[in-house]
Design a protein around this motif. Structure first.
Motif, short mmCIF file in Angstrom:
data_model
loop_
_atom_site.label_atom_id
_atom_site.label_comp_id
_atom_site.label_asym_id
_atom_site.label_seq_id
_atom_site.Cartn_x
_atom_site.Cartn_y
_atom_site.Cartn_z
N TYR A 196 3.90 6.50 14.33
CA TYR A 196 4.15 5.67 13.15
C TYR A 196 4.27 6.52 11.89
N ALA A 248 9.64 2.19 12.97
CA ALA A 248 10.14 2.12 11.60
C ALA A 248 10.58 0.70 11.27
N ARG A 304 6.75 -8.20 0.91
CA ARG A 304 7.41 -8.30 -0.40
C ARG A 304 8.05 -9.66 -0.59
N VAL A 328 18.48 0.12 5.19
CA VAL A 328 17.88 1.16 6.03
C VAL A 328 17.60 0.62 7.43
N GLU A 360 3.47 2.93 -0.01
CA GLU A 360 2.15 2.30 -0.17
C GLU A 360 1.83 1.38 1.00
N TYR A 361 2.83 0.57 1.37
CA TYR A 361 2.60 -0.36 2.47
C TYR A 361 2.30 0.38 3.77
N SER A 362 3.14 1.38 4.06
CA SER A 362 2.97 2.09 5.34
C SER A 362 1.63 2.80 5.39
N GLU A 415 -1.16 1.86 3.94
CA GLU A 415 -2.20 0.85 4.20
C GLU A 415 -2.11 0.32 5.62
N GLU A 416 -0.87 0.09 6.07
CA GLU A 416 -0.68 -0.49 7.41
C GLU A 416 -1.16 0.47 8.50
N LEU A 417 -0.82 1.73 8.34
CA LEU A 417 -1.23 2.72 9.35
C LEU A 417 -2.76 2.85 9.38
N ALA A 421 7.19 1.54 -2.80
CA ALA A 421 6.56 0.34 -2.23
C ALA A 421 6.32 0.51 -0.74
N PHE A 422 7.34 1.06 -0.08
CA PHE A 422 7.18 1.25 1.36
C PHE A 422 6.09 2.28 1.66
N MET A 425 15.75 -1.84 1.88
CA MET A 425 15.06 -1.79 3.16
C MET A 425 15.93 -2.40 4.26
N ALA A 456 7.72 7.57 11.94
CA ALA A 456 8.57 6.43 11.58
C ALA A 456 8.54 6.21 10.07
N VAL A 471 6.88 -4.64 5.62
CA VAL A 471 6.94 -4.51 4.17
C VAL A 471 7.90 -5.55 3.58
N VAL A 511 11.72 6.36 7.44
CA VAL A 511 12.11 5.27 6.53
C VAL A 511 12.09 5.76 5.09
N ILE A 561 10.35 5.75 17.68
CA ILE A 561 10.11 6.01 16.26
C ILE A 561 10.84 4.97 15.41
#
Lengths: 764, 63
Positions: free
Chosen positions: B43, A610, A621, A166, B22-24, B26-28, B19-20, A163, B46, A617, B50, A606
């Motif tokens: 988003y 991101a 984490r 990225v 799932e997070y995104s 939930e977050e959105l 993982a991302f 991450m 976005a 995240v 990612v 965007i």
């Protein structure tokens, strides 16, 4: 996973490598100088388990084959997380062909063949793959010695390194977009300068176009006027020629033609005059300038003459039709009085009768009927006279004495026929009959004489009517075809009809308005007058045409000037249009630039979103990672740091800080000495390994592979660490420690000594 | 009986892209519920960006 034995041939520097009966607990020290093969032992373990090493994989893997050999093999005996002992064997030749086999140590049962199957089985037996090996139980020399290792390692272990990469890439893209926005803004500024330099005014082109439009309208108007004048002049010429011909025909000295021809010529002349006047009006553009007044008066006078003649001829026609009506009128119904022939009125003249022919037929009919009645009267007279004679004869015979034969025969016959009547009575009857018949004879005689008188009178009427009808027919015949006669013929005809009224009208015409047509000299004078008027009319028309041609020449000059102005205006418009197009193009470019900026800003938005998500995240984490490891680290770290550090904290960015008992506060890892940093990271690493072992479940016992972990340790710290390691965890039991040298007083479960010049290493 | 290999480690994340994701997700959902002016489409783009980058990183980064 506990490593029990390791056998290898032609791997790295070793032609033969045999490490048997390795202790399941305690420290296994591997020492030796540089290039003595210490790290090669750990990489051989990796190769045996996973078919690759940290530094070699794929096509490069053949580099692990000992120099000069074309194949190698490695066999590792290990106890899995189920407590059972397994052998894993791998082969590799110089062509890169690899083989693998896994079997149980106690039964010899082969559990898997081939690299893929063995890889899957090893994962099952060990509970981790190669990546997890690097993240936990295998501490690389590079990782242990690199100054930047702590944060990067922690992030890698926490799984957020990807991450971070990225996020770094996205930040770079944001920066790129911002730079591109700057470039576009510079282009926008430059474009605006160019637009300003063009100096395009908003209404200039419209003003020029309006001016050109006015010029074009002026040209169109002048062309219309010119065409009108040219057409009018041409039309005037044509009409004048036609008029000239019409006037020529009008004044021709041929009076013997029918009146219709002259009327047609007059109409043609009038029409030609009207056309010429119209054309002249078009040429002059002014009614008052019409030159045809004089000739129109002359032709009007002639028209008046002909109109009077028309009236005269109409009267002739009326007269003829009246006479025709007298001849052909319907027969009147006989009146009731007509049945009485003596009282029937007979018309005195033809005008009083409904129709001469009808009257003639009526008289004829009555004449026939009267004659028939006269015949019947005469017949009746004859019969009555005969009967009277017989009656008188019979009475005489009866009255004479009976000696006469005739009398006696008659008396006898009467006595026989009428026996009831006496002869004296019969004698009186015969006398009565004789007297009666004699009276009737007188009546019929009178009747026949009266009817004879009527017949004679009707016959006279019949003759008179026949004469009158003949006379009317002659007059009608004379008036026939009067429409096509020349004036003088009409006059003569009307005079000769004998009708007094017609004669009076005709004389009035001949001596009055019609004299011009009737009189030869007057007719000649009129023709002369018309000819002269036509000549003057033509001259005035020629003047008009000259003036019109002068006006046309002026308009042509005007057109030339206007067209020159249009050409100049067109050039100005063209130049202005080019400037405007250039400005419009630049404006569109500006809009495109704005669009580009919007696009860049949107892309930045965007990417900022991101980054926001990545930050979230990562933070999530990190918190989870920190929570997971806190208990492990809290137990292991004091042992490795001689109780100086107990608590470890991982920040949002996974930066490591520890609680210093001396400072009574958390301090960042970078604030600590390098040796302490390595101690704490080693504690973190061991915590991860313990966590891995616990997560895997099964039997306790896990090897730890530490390649040069103590490079920055002082002797005291090294000794303390070596003493602590075997005690830190029940699950972490076998520690492989690679070092150039270790303290002599340290206690090891096995000490493997590598020598730089020795390519064989066997069990002690 | 050997226990199954756990799918999620205590110390190591599952696949970062998963993982991302799932997070995104939930977050959105959370922000869409709590923020009136939340630009969900932005988003989502976005998150897609990612995810694409994480999957590419996973393919290209050596283990």
């Amino acid at each position: 996973v506990i490593i029990e034995q390791l056998h290898a041939e032609n791997v790295f520097k070793f032609v033969r490598l045999e490490l048997d009966n390795l202790p399941r607990k305690g420290l296994i020290a591997v020492t030796g100088a540089n290039e003595s093969g210490k790290t090669a032992i750990l990489e051989t373990i990796c190769f045996a388990l996973f078919g690759r090493t940290f530094s070699l994989q794929g096509p490069e893997l053949t580099e692990l084959i000992h120099w000069g050999e074309n194949r190698c093999s490695a066999t590792l005996q290990f106890s899995g997380r189920d407590g059972a002992s397994y052998w894993v064997t791998r082969f590799l030749d110089s062509a890169g062909k690899q083989g693998a086999r896994l079997h149980r140590s106690d039964t010899g049962e082969i559990l898997a063949r081939g690299t893929a199957a063995v890889q899957e089985s090893v994962l099952q037996k060990c509970g981790f793959d190669y990546g997890e090996l690097l993240d936990s139980v295998y501490l690389l020399e590079e990782e242990a010695g690199a100054p930047s290792a702590p944060a990067a390692t922690v992030k890698t272990l926490a799984g957020v390194a990807a991450m971070e990469r990225v996020a770094l890439e996205i930040r770079g893209e944001i920066q790129t977009h911002r730079e591109q926005i700057g470039e576009v803004e510079e282009q926008i500024a430059q474009t605006r300068r160019q637009i300003q330099e063009l100096g395009v005014e908003e209404l200039t082109l419209e003003r020029l176009e309006a001016n050109e439009q006015e010029l074009l309208e002026g040209i169109a108007d002048a062309e219309v006027r010119l065409a009108g004048i040219e057409q009018a002049v041409a039309g005037l010429g044509q009409e004048m020629a036609r008029f000239r011909q019409a006037v020529g025909e009008l004044i021709a000295n041929d009076q013997d033609g029918p009146a219709e021809r002259w009327l047609a010529r007059l109409a043609n002349a009038e029409k030609a005059l009207e056309s010429v006047d119209r054309a002249a009006l078009c040429v002059a553009g002014d009614q008052s300038a019409g030159p045809g007044a004089e000739i129109r008066v002359q032709i009007g006078a002639l028209r008046a003459n002909w109109a009077a003649f028309e009236d005269l001829r109409s009267q002739a026609v009326v007269q003829r039709k009246r006479l025709e009506s007298l001849l052909s009128a319907q027969e009147t119904e006989p009146s009731a009085q007509s049945e009485h022939e003596d009282e029937e009125p007979v018309p005195d003249s033809a005008e009083q009768a409904p129709g001469l022919l009808a009257q003639a037929r009526h008289v004829e009919t009555k004449l026939t009927a009267t004659a028939l009645r006269r015949g019947r009267a005469r017949t009746a007279l004859a019969i009555v006279l005969a009967l009277g004679a017989l009656a008188w004869l019979a009475w005489g015979l009866v009255s004479r004495p009976p000696e006469t034969f005739a009398g006696s025969e008659l008396v006898q016959w009467l006595t026989t026929q009428f026996p009831a009547v006496e002869i004296a009575v019969q004698q009186r009857w015969l006398l009565g009959c004789a007297i009666l018949t004699s009276a009737l004879s007188l009546v019929f005689l009178y009747r026949a004489r009266a009817l004879g008188s009527v017949v004679r009178r009707l016959d006279g009427q019949k003759t008179a009517l026949a004469n009158e009808i003949e006379a009317l027919r002659n007059r009608v015949a004379r008036l026939q075809g009067v429409e096509g006669l020349w004036v003088r013929d009409v006059v003569t005809t009307l005079i000769e009809t004998g009708d007094e009224e017609a004669q009076a009208v005709t004389r009035a015409f001949s001596e009055g308005v019609g004299r011009t047509l009737v009189d030869e000299q007057a007719w000649s004078e009129l023709r002369q007058t018309i000819q002269e008027a036509a000549q003057r009319y033509e001259e005035r028309t020629a003047e008009l045409r000259n003036r019109a041609e002068q006006a046309a020449a002026a308009i042509r000059g005007e057109l030339t000037a206007l067209r020159g102005e249009v050409t100049a205006s067109g050039e100005q418009i063209s130049a202005e249009t080019e400037r405007r197009d250039a400005a419009r193009h630049l404006t569109e470019t500006l809009a495109a630039f704005d669009g580009e900026i919007d696009t860049h800003r949107h892309e930045i938005a965007i990417r900022e979103a991101a980054l926001s998500l990545l930050s979230g995240v990562t933070r999530q984490r990190a918190e989870r990672f920190s929570a997971d490891l806190r208990s492990f680290v809290g137990r292991i770290m004091p042992l490795l740091t001689e109780q100086r550090y107990q608590h470890l904290h991982l920040g949002e960015e996974l930066e490591v800080s520890v609680f210093s008992n001396e400072k009574h506060d958390f301090v960042r890892l970078s604030e600590l000495s390098t040796g302490t940093q390595r101690q704490i990271l080693l504690a973190l690493r061991l915590a991860l390994a313990e966590g891995l072992s616990e997560a895997n479940g099964g039997e306790p016992g896990q090897c730890i592979l530490l390649d040069e972990p103590f490079a920055f340790y002082d002797q005291q710290r090294l000794q303390a660490t070596l003493n602590a390691l075997p005690q830190i965890s029940e699950r972490l039991s076998q520690f492989w420690i690679i070092a150039q040298q270790l303290p002599a007083e340290a206690s090891f479960a096995r000490h493997v000594r590598c020598e730089r010049d020795n390519d064989q290493l066997g069990s002690a | 009986m050997m226990p199954p290999v756990p799918q999620r480690r205590a110390f190591r994340l599952e696949n970062p892209a998963d993982a991302f994701a799932e997070y995104s997700r939930e977050e959105l959902a959370r922000r869409a519920d709590s923020e009136d002016d939340f630009d969900r489409a932005l988003y989502e783009r976005a998150a897609a960006l990612v995810l694409e980058r994480l999957r590419r990183d996973e393919r290209e980064t050596p283990k």
